[in-house]
Design an enzyme around this catalytic site. Structure first.
Site, PDB file in Angstrom:
ATOM      1  N   SER A  34      36.527  59.626  86.596  1.00 12.32           N
ATOM      2  CA  SER A  34      35.015  60.138  86.993  1.00 12.32           C
ATOM      3  C   SER A  34      34.278  59.120  87.488  1.00 12.32           C
ATOM      4  O   SER A  34      33.105  59.503  88.095  1.00 12.32           O
ATOM      5  CB  SER A  34      34.340  60.557  85.507  1.00 12.32           C
ATOM      6  N   ASP A 314      24.413  57.746  82.550  1.00 13.93           N
ATOM      7  CA  ASP A 314      24.597  58.827  81.289  1.00 13.93           C
ATOM      8  C   ASP A 314      25.143  57.778  80.200  1.00 13.93           C
ATOM      9  O   ASP A 314      25.265  56.648  80.394  1.00 13.93           O
ATOM     10  CB  ASP A 314      25.534  59.767  81.707  1.00 13.93           C
ATOM     11  N   HIS A 317      28.698  56.697  82.516  1.00 15.97           N
ATOM     12  CA  HIS A 317      28.752  56.408  84.117  1.00 15.97           C
ATOM     13  C   HIS A 317      27.678  55.543  84.523  1.00 15.97           C
ATOM     14  O   HIS A 317      26.622  55.267  83.730  1.00 15.97           O
ATOM     15  CB  HIS A 317      28.819  57.676  84.891  1.00 15.97           C
TER      16      HIS A 317
END
Length: 347
Positions: A34, A314, A317
């Site tokens: 991610s 977040d 990340h």
């Protein structure tokens, strides 16, 4: 001051490649999780998606599936090379661009079982399967013959960022820290040998970052100081042996260059000394997240007004400003990437 010099050096090279009309490399191919996913998970049946605001709030194309407020490290590398951002490979059904693709997939990792509890994702094996399909089925249509294709692949840049999800999986608890690090490195070495067999010659592998400092860890584990240092120590077993593995591949695979992105210390230093890097908050997520700051952004809620001063967007990340920091140092700082990307494109 050093960060500013690197930034303007990056800008200079980007302007030169744009003005001259010739990119510094023919293509950029991206693999990972991610931290590098630009939208592949949008198409997969998984809860691990970022195709909604506030993700992409500072990105020109909006909420593309990037787990950040804006650009990711590979995007900045593409800008430096004078290439378009590598689009998610799953978004192409017919025509494949020759300037590169992004195969990264959120929640997955080096091991095939990592991340599967959240739904479907592309493990590193799956990503290389797709790259193989690109090399064998799509790219030949754009070249006169196999020699021209191999020349193109040998000059292309591959960047890889994966492994953190493996450390947050249940599988990691079945081994000692040293055994698990070796398991991942052995698997990764086989993956890189496979990329080499497909024509890749210039590969940059980024270290796993300080996962003990991410909000999802610090808000759910007892610790002293800013980070859960026990978790950081686990990934250091992997990082400490990554360089040796990459050097071994470079010495045994003819005409190959495998580069370590030594970003663990850079991220950790930015977290501990934020003002040195123009940051203010290196502990809290910028967006409102589920589970008290330990998870993904809650859709359509306004994020903090100054994401460029935050380290985390977040619970897991990074913000665009941190990705810019990591990319610019790999491009021009030999203590992070040796050779630097600036040097790699000339080799």
């Amino acid at each position: 001051m050093t960060a500013l010099i690197i930034f303007f050096s990056l800008l200079q090279y980007h302007l030169i490649s744009s003005v001259c009309g010739a990119p510094l490399a023919p293509a950029l191919y991206v693999f990972g999780d991610s931290l590098f996913d630009s939208g592949n998970n949008n198409i997969l049946p998984t809860v691990s998606k970022a195709n909604f605001e506030p993700y992409g709030v500072d990105f020109a194309e909006g909420d593309t599936g990037r787990f950040s407020n804006g650009r990711l490290a590979p995007d900045f590398i593409a800008e430096f090379l004078g290439l378009p951002y590598p689009p998610p490979c799953l978004s192409f059904r017919v025509s494949t661009p020759v300037t590169g693709l992004n195969y990264a997939s959120a929640s997955c990792g080096i091991l095939s079982e990592t991340g599967q509890s959240l739904g479907r994702c592309l493990s590193l094996d799956n990503q290389i399967d797709l790259f193989q399909r690109t090399v064998e089925s799509s790219l030949p249509n754009h070249f006169k013959g196999p020699n021209e294709l191999m020349d193109y692949l040998s000059k292309s840049i591959l960047v890889v960022g994966t492994g953190s999800n493996d450390y947050m999986s249940d599988t990691s608890k079945q081994y000692t820290p040293q055994e698990f690090a070796q398991l991942l490195l052995d698997k990764l070495s086989l993956n890189f040998q496979r990329l080499y067999s497909l024509g890749a010659r210039k590969v940059v592998m980024f270290e796993i970052g300080p996962i003990g400092c991410i909000p999802s860890m610090t808000r759910t584990n007892q610790h002293n100081g800013k980070c859960v240092e026990e978790s950081n120590q686990l990934v250091e077993y992997f990082n400490d042996n990554l360089l040796g593995m990459l050097k071994n591949l470079t010495s045994t695979l003819p005409n190959s260059i495998f580069v370590r992105g030594h970003v663990y210390w850079l991220g950790y230093d930015a977290i501990m000394n934020p003002s040195k890097y123009g940051l203010v908050d290196t502990s809290n997520p910028c967006c409102e997240t589920w589970a008290n700051g330990t998870s993904a952004c809650i859709p359509n809620l306004q994020p903090c007004p100054n994401p460029d001063q935050h380290f985390f967007f977040d619970g897991y990340h990074l913000t665009e400003s941190v990705y810019s920091l990591l990319a610019s140092h790999c491009i021009g700082d030999g203590s992070v990437c040796s050779p630097t990307l600036k040097e790699l494109v000339t080799m």
